[in-house]
Write an enzyme that holds these catalytic residues in place. Sequence first.
Site, PDB file in Angstrom:
ATOM      1  N   ALA A 254      12.217   8.399  44.963  1.00  0.00           N
ATOM      2  CA  ALA A 254      12.931   9.296  43.939  1.00  0.00           C
ATOM      3  C   ALA A 254      12.679   9.452  42.938  1.00  0.00           C
ATOM      4  O   ALA A 254      13.144  10.107  41.881  1.00  0.00           O
ATOM      5  CB  ALA A 254      14.424   9.012  44.260  1.00  0.00           C
ATOM      6  N   ALA A 255      11.580   8.754  42.416  1.00  0.00           N
ATOM      7  CA  ALA A 255      11.001   9.142  40.993  1.00  0.00           C
ATOM      8  C   ALA A 255      10.847  10.269  40.444  1.00  0.00           C
ATOM      9  O   ALA A 255      11.376  10.621  39.393  1.00  0.00           O
ATOM     10  CB  ALA A 255       9.917   8.169  40.764  1.00  0.00           C
ATOM     11  N   GLY A 256      10.240  11.160  40.929  1.00  0.00           N
ATOM     12  CA  GLY A 256      10.073  12.755  40.719  1.00  0.00           C
ATOM     13  C   GLY A 256      11.451  13.400  40.698  1.00  0.00           C
ATOM     14  O   GLY A 256      11.581  14.164  39.782  1.00  0.00           O
ATOM     15  N   ASP A 257      12.165  12.920  41.674  1.00  0.00           N
ATOM     16  CA  ASP A 257      13.475  13.912  41.482  1.00  0.00           C
ATOM     17  C   ASP A 257      14.391  13.194  40.465  1.00  0.00           C
ATOM     18  O   ASP A 257      15.206  13.981  39.647  1.00  0.00           O
ATOM     19  CB  ASP A 257      14.537  13.579  42.889  1.00  0.00           C
ATOM     20  CG  ASP A 257      13.492  14.124  44.088  1.00  0.00           C
ATOM     21  OD1 ASP A 257      12.922  15.179  43.934  1.00  0.00           O
ATOM     22  OD2 ASP A 257      13.768  13.538  45.118  1.00  0.00           O
TER      23      ASP A 257
END
Length: 307
Positions: A254-257
């Site tokens: 979920a880093a991009g989110d």
Amino acid sequence: MSKPKIVVVGSSNTDMIVKSSHIPAPGETVLGGVFATAPGGKGANQAVAAARAGGDVTFVARVGDDMFGAQAIAGFEREGIDCSKIVRDPQNASGVALIMVDEHGENSISVALGANNALSPEDVDAAADVLAAADMLVVQLETPLETVERAVQLARRAGVRVLLDPAPAPSSPLPSAILDCVTIIKPNESEAERLTGMAVSDASNAQLAARELLNGGVETVIITLGRQGSVVVPRNGDSFVVSSREVKAVDATAAGDAYSGALAVALASGMSLADAVQFATRAAALSVQKLGAQPSLATRAEIDAFN
């Protein structure tokens, strides 16, 4: 101070995660993994990330009329997210993502979209009043392109800024009907390559790809390069690079989110572009240190305290 109003139009999934030594090759079985389930979906993750970062969030989505859908909505309500524009779909199951995570935190994901694929322009129209009152609209590409197009066009007409996270990577360039309405587009390197047809591996060629996206109609391009940081290229102003944070990665799912949700709140709160990208970078660095998508998303206090 009132919270910035963020509307997220996008997907909601239940993530089924197996963490093991490495991601299996085709035909390979890897034993010894740890299994977990967690709420996910790019739209849902970004809605939760924005809510925890300090936003007043409304989520426009579809879930199945099933156990996973009920659990998802209950989770959003616990986060303080307005769920009044989420449709319970009696015809389609809730979305599910199967996620393999290796010991370095890298992942491989397969998604059954389910009800996400039925999110319609009419669902967006039903939220037009909330969207028109927003400070920022956040969209991704896990729902039909025509629905994304309707959302960004309604936002543009209302003078609402739009953040597009073009993930999963599209198979062809996005139509001008979408790009012309986007304020900020935030691809990673592979997404930037798919959008422009240009190789992206470092800050230098990321800037070239960003210029190509600016020609497509967006106002600002932020290309995230993992450990190489973020390349920020505004139409009006100088480009710059924001360094990543050195942390031990457990799960990058979920880093991009985390980045997108935090970025939306920061910009809608009035932060400068440079400060907002720093804020989003800290949120992303915090997220990779925990397993799971939404369980890994940081609160505003955690982001502010992270140095």
